[in-house]
Design a protein around this motif. Sequence first.
Motif, PDB file in Angstrom:
ATOM      1  N   VAL A 102       0.846  -1.192   0.000  1.00 35.27           N
ATOM      2  CA  VAL A 102       0.000   0.000   0.000  1.00 35.27           C
ATOM      3  C   VAL A 102       0.883   1.244   0.000  1.00 35.27           C
ATOM      4  CG1 VAL A 102      -1.763   1.285   1.281  1.00 35.27           C
ATOM      5  CG2 VAL A 102      -1.860  -1.213   1.203  1.00 35.27           C
ATOM      6  N   ALA A 103       0.467   2.256  -0.745  1.00 29.89           N
ATOM      7  CA  ALA A 103       1.199   3.526  -0.802  1.00 29.89           C
ATOM      8  C   ALA A 103       0.239   4.670  -0.489  1.00 29.89           C
ATOM      9  CB  ALA A 103       1.828   3.723  -2.175  1.00 29.89           C
ATOM     10  N   PHE A 104       0.804   5.808  -0.084  1.00 31.11           N
ATOM     11  CA  PHE A 104       0.011   6.968   0.326  1.00 31.11           C
ATOM     12  C   PHE A 104       0.633   8.213  -0.273  1.00 31.11           C
ATOM     13  CE2 PHE A 104      -0.485  10.329   3.700  1.00 31.11           C
ATOM     14  CZ  PHE A 104      -1.838  10.573   3.483  1.00 31.11           C
ATOM     15  N   ILE A 105      -0.213   9.099  -0.809  1.00 39.30           N
ATOM     16  CA  ILE A 105       0.281  10.341  -1.410  1.00 39.30           C
ATOM     17  C   ILE A 105      -0.463  11.526  -0.806  1.00 39.30           C
ATOM     18  CG2 ILE A 105      -1.285  10.072  -3.404  1.00 39.30           C
ATOM     19  CD1 ILE A 105       0.936  11.487  -5.074  1.00 39.30           C
ATOM     20  N   ASP A 106       0.314  12.553  -0.373  1.00 42.10           N
ATOM     21  CA  ASP A 106      -0.263  13.697   0.341  1.00 42.10           C
ATOM     22  C   ASP A 106       0.651  14.896   0.144  1.00 42.10           C
ATOM     23  OD1 ASP A 106      -0.986  15.524   2.640  1.00 42.10           O
ATOM     24  OD2 ASP A 106      -2.315  13.860   3.130  1.00 42.10           O
ATOM     25  N   ASP A 107       0.070  16.084   0.102  1.00 44.17           N
ATOM     26  CA  ASP A 107       0.890  17.285  -0.088  1.00 44.17           C
ATOM     27  C   ASP A 107       1.600  17.709   1.189  1.00 44.17           C
ATOM     28  OD1 ASP A 107      -0.998  20.048   0.841  1.00 44.17           O
ATOM     29  OD2 ASP A 107      -1.856  18.053   0.823  1.00 44.17           O
ATOM     30  N   LEU A 108       1.093  17.311   2.375  1.00 47.90           N
ATOM     31  CA  LEU A 108       1.654  17.800   3.633  1.00 47.90           C
ATOM     32  C   LEU A 108       2.705  16.846   4.202  1.00 47.90           C
ATOM     33  CD1 LEU A 108      -1.565  19.093   5.425  1.00 47.90           C
ATOM     34  CD2 LEU A 108       0.210  20.448   4.274  1.00 47.90           C
ATOM     35  N   PRO A 109       3.933  17.337   4.425  1.00 48.51           N
ATOM     36  CA  PRO A 109       4.968  16.488   5.035  1.00 48.51           C
ATOM     37  C   PRO A 109       4.554  15.962   6.410  1.00 48.51           C
ATOM     38  CG  PRO A 109       5.936  18.490   4.125  1.00 48.51           C
ATOM     39  CD  PRO A 109       4.453  18.666   4.072  1.00 48.51           C
ATOM     40  N   THR A 110       3.780  16.750   7.157  1.00 51.66           N
ATOM     41  CA  THR A 110       3.356  16.303   8.492  1.00 51.66           C
ATOM     42  C   THR A 110       2.439  15.089   8.408  1.00 51.66           C
ATOM     43  OG1 THR A 110       1.587  17.960   8.390  1.00 51.66           O
ATOM     44  CG2 THR A 110       3.597  18.550   9.593  1.00 51.66           C
ATOM     45  N   GLU A 111       1.564  15.054   7.421  1.00 49.71           N
ATOM     46  CA  GLU A 111       0.662  13.912   7.264  1.00 49.71           C
ATOM     47  C   GLU A 111       1.436  12.678   6.804  1.00 49.71           C
ATOM     48  OE1 GLU A 111      -2.113  13.881   8.465  1.00 49.71           O
ATOM     49  OE2 GLU A 111      -3.287  15.685   8.090  1.00 49.71           O
ATOM     50  N   ARG A 112       2.385  12.864   5.905  1.00 53.85           N
ATOM     51  CA  ARG A 112       3.208  11.723   5.463  1.00 53.85           C
ATOM     52  C   ARG A 112       4.026  11.193   6.628  1.00 53.85           C
ATOM     53  NH1 ARG A 112       4.303  15.434   1.259  1.00 53.85           N
ATOM     54  NH2 ARG A 112       6.526  15.531   1.782  1.00 53.85           N
ATOM     55  N   ALA A 113       4.546  12.099   7.450  1.00 54.38           N
ATOM     56  CA  ALA A 113       5.338  11.675   8.607  1.00 54.38           C
ATOM     57  C   ALA A 113       4.469  10.914   9.617  1.00 54.38           C
ATOM     58  CB  ALA A 113       5.978  12.890   9.281  1.00 54.38           C
ATOM     59  N   GLU A 114       3.224  11.363   9.798  1.00 54.21           N
ATOM     60  CA  GLU A 114       2.319  10.685  10.726  1.00 54.21           C
ATOM     61  C   GLU A 114       2.032   9.261  10.252  1.00 54.21           C
ATOM     62  OE1 GLU A 114      -1.219   9.098  12.364  1.00 54.21           O
ATOM     63  OE2 GLU A 114      -1.303   9.981  10.357  1.00 54.21           O
ATOM     64  N   VAL A 115       1.811   9.103   8.961  1.00 56.43           N
ATOM     65  CA  VAL A 115       1.574   7.764   8.411  1.00 56.43           C
ATOM     66  C   VAL A 115       2.838   6.920   8.530  1.00 56.43           C
ATOM     67  CG1 VAL A 115       1.077   6.465   6.297  1.00 56.43           C
ATOM     68  CG2 VAL A 115      -0.290   8.485   6.867  1.00 56.43           C
ATOM     69  N   ASN A 116       3.976   7.505   8.204  1.00 51.04           N
ATOM     70  CA  ASN A 116       5.256   6.783   8.313  1.00 51.04           C
ATOM     71  C   ASN A 116       5.523   6.312   9.731  1.00 51.04           C
ATOM     72  OD1 ASN A 116       7.202   8.412   5.759  1.00 51.04           O
ATOM     73  ND2 ASN A 116       6.612   6.283   5.865  1.00 51.04           N
ATOM     74  N   PHE A 117       5.173   7.128  10.707  1.00 56.38           N
ATOM     75  CA  PHE A 117       5.445   6.784  12.109  1.00 56.38           C
ATOM     76  C   PHE A 117       4.578   5.615  12.563  1.00 56.38           C
ATOM     77  CE2 PHE A 117       4.667   7.212  16.679  1.00 56.38           C
ATOM     78  CZ  PHE A 117       5.971   7.213  17.161  1.00 56.38           C
ATOM     79  N   HIS A 118       3.295   5.654  12.253  1.00 55.89           N
ATOM     80  CA  HIS A 118       2.371   4.638  12.740  1.00 55.89           C
ATOM     81  C   HIS A 118       2.277   3.418  11.816  1.00 55.89           C
ATOM     82  CE1 HIS A 118       0.851   6.957  16.128  1.00 55.89           C
ATOM     83  NE2 HIS A 118       0.798   8.023  15.337  1.00 55.89           N
ATOM     84  N   ALA A 119       2.691   3.574  10.558  1.00 52.35           N
ATOM     85  CA  ALA A 119       2.644   2.462   9.604  1.00 52.35           C
ATOM     86  C   ALA A 119       3.878   2.539   8.709  1.00 52.35           C
ATOM     87  CB  ALA A 119       1.361   2.522   8.774  1.00 52.35           C
TER      88      ALA A 119
END
Length: 366
Positions: A102-119
């Motif tokens: 699964v991959a995730f695409i988002d404009d906000l670095p904070t949202e990508r970091a939140e996903v990276n941290f928990h998953a």
Amino acid sequence: MAEKPTLVKCLVWDLDNTVWDGTLLEDPNVELFPGIRDTIVELDSRGVLHSVSSKNDHDLAWGRLEELGLAEYFVHPQIGWGRKSDAVKLIAERLNFAQTAVAFIDDLPTERAEVNFHAPDIRCYAADQAAELTGLPEFSPEIVTVDARRRREMYQASFRRDAEKDTFSGPDEEFLRTLDLVMEIKRADEEDISRVEELTLRTSQMNATGVHYSDAALRALLADPDHEVLTVALADRFGPHGAVGVLLLERHRELWHLKLLATSCRVVTFGAGAVILNWLIDQAARAGVHLVADFKQTERNRMMDIAYRFAGFANDPCACLAVLGEPVGEGVQRLHLLADRREGPTTMRLTSPELAAVAAVEDAVA
């Protein structure tokens, strides 16, 4: 040679300033960024599913996706105000995909970091990479099969099937009978090879060994008279499930060696693995041979282990194993079974070749 990256099975999109230019709550007429539609349609044609994780008003966001003609491309959208990591993990769970797929695409670095941290297994991309995704190897299967091109439609049919099941009040077995299931086991031909390779590559939960067989290796087995390369397809009144299984079988005089059994996780609830194994065991019993199956336990294929054990395979020693030599690959076990006659399935119609008849003819010639 560099290892091939794990293919992405589902890409989860943020909406505001990622799919469309602007914030929907501030501008209800936001328009798509240039090239976004092309990227979504192209990846869909390769068999990549799309979903949504967006902090937004659900009805407003989904309505705008419908107006833009994109809603049909998104499965299990998660539009609300919770954490995006929770949404992405829920999408993976509902699709029965490993998070590595699964991959995730988002404009906000904070949202990508939140996903990276928990998953951390979920790959994250910045919104400005959207136009590049179709050129990345993880989004580029070597071969795009017929089943891959219609993967979204098959998943959407499965959602309708699941919705009907939720309203069905009888036993699961009775519900399966209402589906008019038809399973076809057949000998693979040249056109089937790409689908077989894809199954060995994409299937991890219901893969007995985790071995990926290349196109060249499969074609070599197809040309070998001692091997059977068999494909399994399933259909019901909601439509075709496509190619859902593959068996690689080597025939010896006293035993049949099941080198690989892989089935799609999409058909686990239909008991497809048990139907396939019971059919093969019955064929072996008719031919008067033992069955030996290769199995390598992994973190994700426990269901396949249970299917083999429930069918009667065990780690029992037998003199017949000597003809096979040592297993190839670390951690591969040899599971043995004295084949006995098995009844056909009661929840589906099965069409299949007669492997036992071939064995009888070969014995007569010998």
